[in-house]
Write an enzyme that holds these catalytic residues in place. Structure first.
Site: not given
Ligand code: PCA
Length: 204
Positions: A78, A141, A165
């Site tokens: 990100e 997240c 991610h």
């Molecule tokens: N993904 C979520 C919250 C926990 C996770 O593993 C997110 O992308 O916000």
């Protein structure tokens, strides 16, 4: 160096989370640097607490936060954390904050300080799909990513930090036709990101 790697457990319809699996697979050290795995709660109000405690106590040089983003078709470093919570979907406390600041009067956004361009180059060289993402969403997240960058700045800490991610893993329940990768591939990709970050920090 101390390296904190965070992940999450189950949330919404995701009964498994590859990032929690990755935490359990990490070695206790990489290239002589201590690795501290840390599971965070999928809760807007408390997700940052264990990480704040780790920052205060082990003072890590590197913080890499991980989360599942089902539907992504690559490992996704990100670029940016923004000062906003907004979700149609509840967290694990049932909370659905709408269009709220994470920190009142905080900066609008923070950029990742991880070497995200190098992640893409190095992972692609190993045929692991990797693509920079320009939004971490407005769910938990992004919240923990924003809190971390804000706290490091407040405390004048120079730790390199950011969020990655990951897509669904093959080994979990997921919508039919959804993209996924073997857990092993996701793990190898994250290990490479950690090693690249270490190398850059060492000036190598
Ligand atoms: N993904 C979520 C919250 C926990 C996770 O593993 C997110 O992308 O916000």
């Amino acid at each position: 160096m101390n390296i904190v790697i965070t992940g999450f457990g189950s949330f919404l319809s995701n009964d498994q989370n590859p990032t929690k699996k990755i935490l359990s697979m990490l070695p206790s050290s990489i290239d002589g640097h201590r690795v501290i795995p840390l599971e965070l709660p999928v809760r807007f109000d408390t997700c940052f607490e264990p990480l704040k405690h780790a920052i205060d106590t082990v003072d890590p040089e590197i913080i890499i936060m991980l989360g599942l983003a089902g539907g992504r078709t690559a490992i996704a470093p990100e670029r940016i954390a923004i000062n906003r919570n907004d979700s149609k979907h509840p967290d694990n406390d049932g909370r659905k904050p709408q269009n709220q600041s994470i920190i009142e009067s905080g900066e609008n956004a923070y950029f990742s300080t991880l070497p995200i361009d190098s992640f893409v180059t190095e992972l692609e060289a190993k045929d692991i799909p990797c693509k920079i993402s320009n939004t971490a969403g407005l769910y938990v997240c992004n919240n923990v990513f924003y809190h971390t960058m804000h706290y490091l700045k407040q405390k004048s800490k120079l730790a390199k930090a950011g969020f990655i991610h990951v897509p669904f893993m093959d080994e979990q329940n997921k919508p039919k036709e959804a993209f996924s990768l073997p857990l092993e591939t996701i793990y190898n990709g994250i290990m490479l990101c950690i090693k690249v970050t270490i190398r850059k920090e060492m000036g190598l």
